[in-house]
Design a protein around this motif. Structure first.
Motif, mmCIF file in Angstrom:
data_model
loop_
_atom_site.group_PDB
_atom_site.id
_atom_site.type_symbol
_atom_site.label_atom_id
_atom_site.label_comp_id
_atom_site.label_asym_id
_atom_site.label_seq_id
_atom_site.Cartn_x
_atom_site.Cartn_y
_atom_site.Cartn_z
ATOM 1 N N LEU A 174 -8.450 -3.691 -5.474
ATOM 2 C CA LEU A 174 -7.720 -3.783 -4.210
ATOM 3 C C LEU A 174 -6.257 -4.166 -4.444
ATOM 4 O O LEU A 174 -5.362 -3.695 -3.738
ATOM 5 C CB LEU A 174 -8.403 -4.800 -3.292
ATOM 6 C CG LEU A 174 -9.787 -4.386 -2.776
ATOM 7 C CD1 LEU A 174 -10.467 -5.567 -2.098
ATOM 8 C CD2 LEU A 174 -9.687 -3.206 -1.817
ATOM 9 N N GLY A 175 -6.021 -5.017 -5.430
ATOM 10 C CA GLY A 175 -4.649 -5.382 -5.753
ATOM 11 C C GLY A 175 -3.842 -4.207 -6.264
ATOM 12 O O GLY A 175 -2.644 -4.072 -5.965
ATOM 13 N N LYS A 176 -4.486 -3.339 -7.022
ATOM 14 C CA LYS A 176 -3.793 -2.149 -7.544
ATOM 15 C C LYS A 176 -3.343 -1.237 -6.414
ATOM 16 O O LYS A 176 -2.278 -0.605 -6.496
ATOM 17 C CB LYS A 176 -4.721 -1.401 -8.502
ATOM 18 C CG LYS A 176 -4.056 -0.281 -9.276
ATOM 19 C CD LYS A 176 -5.009 0.320 -10.297
ATOM 20 C CE LYS A 176 -4.325 1.419 -11.102
ATOM 21 N NZ LYS A 176 -5.242 1.990 -12.138
ATOM 22 N N LEU A 177 -4.131 -1.174 -5.339
ATOM 23 C CA LEU A 177 -3.747 -0.348 -4.187
ATOM 24 C C LEU A 177 -2.454 -0.839 -3.546
ATOM 25 O O LEU A 177 -1.752 -0.063 -2.887
ATOM 26 C CB LEU A 177 -4.865 -0.345 -3.138
ATOM 27 C CG LEU A 177 -6.178 0.334 -3.505
ATOM 28 C CD1 LEU A 177 -7.180 0.206 -2.362
ATOM 29 C CD2 LEU A 177 -5.949 1.804 -3.860
ATOM 30 N N HIS A 178 -2.149 -2.131 -3.726
ATOM 31 C CA HIS A 178 -0.938 -2.714 -3.146
ATOM 32 C C HIS A 178 0.129 -2.981 -4.207
ATOM 33 O O HIS A 178 1.068 -3.738 -3.971
ATOM 34 C CB HIS A 178 -1.286 -4.001 -2.397
ATOM 35 C CG HIS A 178 -2.014 -3.752 -1.113
ATOM 36 N ND1 HIS A 178 -1.377 -3.605 0.086
ATOM 37 C CD2 HIS A 178 -3.329 -3.574 -0.863
ATOM 38 C CE1 HIS A 178 -2.261 -3.377 1.037
ATOM 39 N NE2 HIS A 178 -3.452 -3.355 0.485
#
Length: 338
Positions: A160-164
């Protein structure tokens, strides 16, 4: 007949036993789910040990999350009908073939999802999503540190962090570093490296958020890893346990070592310490739960996130699933096929 695994005594091996009982019809706003898979989590180990807040009593059935098919609905249920594929946040009861759940905790799945992938959204990914966006409120491009980055919640935080477009570090044992890298994180060997030194050496001198399920003295060290405006989010206290069991020789020192953060100091340093408990937030504010779960299931359907399902184990072998989780032998998610 309903089949469910119950805790017959605290601690030890093989404390889960099968119980068969008559099915009960859903009433009012309840939904009866034919459970296909139930997730296995550290919270389930705590329930087994009688250590989970607010859960006591004989013959308790662990199981915080389920995915399955609706078999029947109560008279007050709207928007959900027989045959729908759903997921549910249950806290207990999930290690069952059938379960009646309040509609507020039931979310419809998009069509065609793998049920093991779907159930992974409920605890691991919901926790990760809410840690990032409801509690820490991260901003695109910020820097974060994830403890236990190869675990179920840790790997979800990385995805999820990679998406942001977050810049991410993650503590993990050496053997799990390739996984952390593959998910976009910079691995830190907690056995050989000081994570405070590693993250404070980067440009900016620290991170914007640390996600820490360890507790005890680790919270103090996590706080030292913050840069101006950063925050630590505590969401567990594994420092007090050994292989899923309360360890008094660890628990007492861990509690004594837990820092008492001064508001005045945090105010001066522009830093913060926050807490997160998934059940309280989502039970008291079901609209948030429904919104966040729907978002995660949409991301899963679109292929933007991909849970790591490490083990699929029959319901009858729930004791083995707990043993595997106890020993930290896998990265990612363990599920029971019910």
């Amino acid at each position: 007949m309903n089949k469910r695994m119950i805790v017959v005594k605290k601690g030890g091996k093989k404390v889960l036993r099968l119980l068969e009982e008559k099915l009960t019809a859903p009433v009012g706003g309840e939904v009866k789910i034919r459970v296909k898979v139930a997730g296995v989590s550290f919270a389930d180990l705590m329930v087994r040990e009688g250590l989970y807040p607010g859960i006591r009593g004989p013959q308790v059935t662990p199981g915080y999350e389920v995915a399955g098919i609706v078999e029947e609905v109560g008279a007050a249920v709207t928007g959900i009908r027989k045959g729908d594929a759903v997921v549910a946040l249950t806290q207990i009861g999930g290690y069952s073939t059938h379960l009646n759940v309040s509609q507020e905790r039931v979310v419809k799945q998009p069509p065609g999802l793998d049920q093991a992938d779907a159930v992974s959204m409920v605890l691991n990914y919901l926790t990760a999503y809410q840690l990032l966006h409801r509690v820490a409120r991260v901003i695109e491009g910020e820097k974060i540190l994830i403890h236990g980055a190869a675990g179920g919640v840790g790997s979800a935080l990385l995805q999820l962090g990679k998406l942001h477009n977050l810049e991410m570090w993650g503590t993990a044992s050496k053997g799990k570093h390739d996984l952390v890298r593959s998910l976009g994180g910079v691995p830190i060997d907690y056995n050989a490296e000081d994570f405070v030194n590693v993250v404070t050496a980067n440009e900016g001198g620290g991170v914007d958020a640390v996600f820490d399920p360890i507790g005890g003295s680790n919270w103090r060290r996590s706080y030292k890893a913050l840069r101006l405006g950063g925050k630590v989010v505590g969401y567990g206290f594994s420092e007090a346990t050994t292989s899923g069991h309360l360890a008094l020789l660890k628990a007492v020192p861990a509690l004594l070592a837990t820092p008492r953060f001064s508001f005045y100091n945090m105010y001066q340093e522009n830093k913060g310490m926050l807490g997160y408990f998934i059940w309280n937030l989502n039970n008291e504010r079901p609209s948030i739960y429904q919104e966040d779960m729907s978002k995660l299931l949409s991301l899963l359907e679109a292929g933007k996130i991909a849970p790591i399902v490490s083990e699929r184990i029959p319901l009858m072998d729930a004791n083995r699933a707990h043993q595997i989780l106890n020993e930290s032998r896998v990265a990612g998610k363990i599920v029971l096929e019910c």
